[in-house]
Design a protein around this motif. Sequence first.
Motif, short mmCIF file in Angstrom:
data_model
loop_
_atom_site.label_atom_id
_atom_site.label_comp_id
_atom_site.label_asym_id
_atom_site.label_seq_id
_atom_site.Cartn_x
_atom_site.Cartn_y
_atom_site.Cartn_z
N TYR A 213 -11.98 67.94 37.18
CA TYR A 213 -13.59 67.43 37.01
C TYR A 213 -14.67 68.30 36.30
O TYR A 213 -15.28 67.92 35.41
N VAL A 214 -14.47 69.53 36.59
CA VAL A 214 -15.30 70.71 36.22
C VAL A 214 -15.13 70.86 34.74
O VAL A 214 -16.02 70.97 33.85
N HIS A 215 -13.76 70.83 34.44
CA HIS A 215 -13.44 71.17 33.00
C HIS A 215 -13.62 69.96 31.97
O HIS A 215 -14.06 70.14 31.03
N TYR A 216 -13.32 68.59 32.46
CA TYR A 216 -13.29 67.31 31.50
C TYR A 216 -14.28 66.55 31.92
O TYR A 216 -14.69 65.49 31.08
N LYS A 217 -14.96 66.63 33.19
CA LYS A 217 -16.10 65.65 33.64
C LYS A 217 -15.31 64.16 33.76
O LYS A 217 -15.98 63.21 33.73
N ILE A 218 -14.31 64.17 34.32
CA ILE A 218 -13.35 62.96 34.54
C ILE A 218 -13.00 62.86 35.82
O ILE A 218 -12.23 63.80 36.26
N PRO A 219 -13.62 62.11 37.01
CA PRO A 219 -13.34 62.14 38.26
C PRO A 219 -11.82 61.42 38.53
O PRO A 219 -11.40 60.43 37.74
N LEU A 220 -10.99 62.09 39.43
CA LEU A 220 -9.87 61.54 39.71
C LEU A 220 -9.91 61.06 41.08
O LEU A 220 -10.32 61.92 42.08
N ASP A 221 -9.11 60.22 41.53
CA ASP A 221 -9.11 59.86 42.92
C ASP A 221 -7.80 60.58 43.61
O ASP A 221 -6.75 60.86 42.78
N PRO A 222 -7.82 61.03 45.07
CA PRO A 222 -6.61 61.85 45.47
C PRO A 222 -5.62 60.93 45.98
O PRO A 222 -4.26 61.60 46.11
N VAL A 223 -5.41 59.60 45.66
CA VAL A 223 -4.43 58.86 46.31
C VAL A 223 -3.51 58.40 45.25
O VAL A 223 -2.17 58.39 45.18
N TYR A 224 -3.86 58.20 43.95
CA TYR A 224 -3.13 57.64 42.78
C TYR A 224 -3.22 58.45 41.53
O TYR A 224 -2.40 59.31 41.40
N THR A 225 -4.39 58.29 40.89
CA THR A 225 -4.40 58.93 39.39
C THR A 225 -4.77 60.37 39.66
O THR A 225 -3.93 61.03 38.69
N GLY A 226 -5.09 60.96 40.62
CA GLY A 226 -5.00 62.51 40.71
C GLY A 226 -3.72 62.94 40.79
O GLY A 226 -3.25 64.23 39.98
N LYS A 227 -2.81 62.27 41.46
CA LYS A 227 -1.45 62.81 41.47
C LYS A 227 -0.73 62.61 40.14
O LYS A 227 0.16 63.26 39.62
#
Length: 300
Positions: free
Chosen positions: A236-250
């Motif tokens: 998020y800090v690098h790309y300003k794109i939030p990811l969720d921890p259950v699905y997309t982050g993984k």
Amino acid sequence: MESYNQKIVLEHSDITLFIKREDLLHPYVSGNKFRKLKYNLLQAKKEEKETLLTFGGAYSNHILAVAAAGCENGFKTIGVIRGEELAAKIASNPTLRKAQEFGMVFEFVSREAYREKNSKAFIDALVLQYGEFYMLPEGGTNDCAVKGCEEILTAEDDVFDYICCAVGTGGTLSGIINCSKDSQQVLGFPALKGEFLREDICNFVTKSNWTLQTDYHFGGYGKCTTELISFINEFYVHYKIPLDPVYTGKMVYGVLDLIAKKVFPAHSKILMIHTGGLQGIAGMNLKLRQNKQTEIIVHD
């Protein structure tokens, strides 16, 4: 709002990487939930049903999406929630609290009873209590949902060699497989342990241009490690794109790891699908705070 493809600039790499921002489709009916509900809502109206009933856990993206979509489209909504103890915790649960604000009525059941949610006796008891309703399965995957997810890819996505997506119940990945080109490879990143999803996906697809990457579940559904939290925050800090921890982050972690390991051929073009689910960050942060762990950065 509409989704769009956002480029991820990778240093010292010949890989072209984009992420499709499906999380921007709607503030509450986000990402794949927007796609899954589209044709289900049309079917419910066709059947002249006035109430939507579905199932989910404490921080379910699906529960909140159904509540919001029902409110916007004139349906009453009922959520059958796993865990009787949650009945006293609505005010402190950001997902259930917001769903209630959208008018959803809750039926809290024990975990033992919840396992019987697909049985005829369980459903008959709900009909007796609430009257007729249009039933959506937990997670929302059915034929109408897969049809909606077949609209995720567009003509501009034909240039990609690989399509990558997180997997929960398999409906989103099934839709993507169905609308993918034969020349494309579709990679699914399950958030759960086990191989059972393969059979579920095969019920909805006939193509063979797909695989499941099963090494990036981080301990299973709803599990979140310090490593994953650090990755999500750094991304998020690098790309300003939030990811969720259950699905997309993984999934994003997995794709970048495979790129680093040079699994993809040189000059590959990769598209990752952001399936939303950002509302779940608040619930995860509650757990992390209780355990005195680093929290996930909340996007602006």
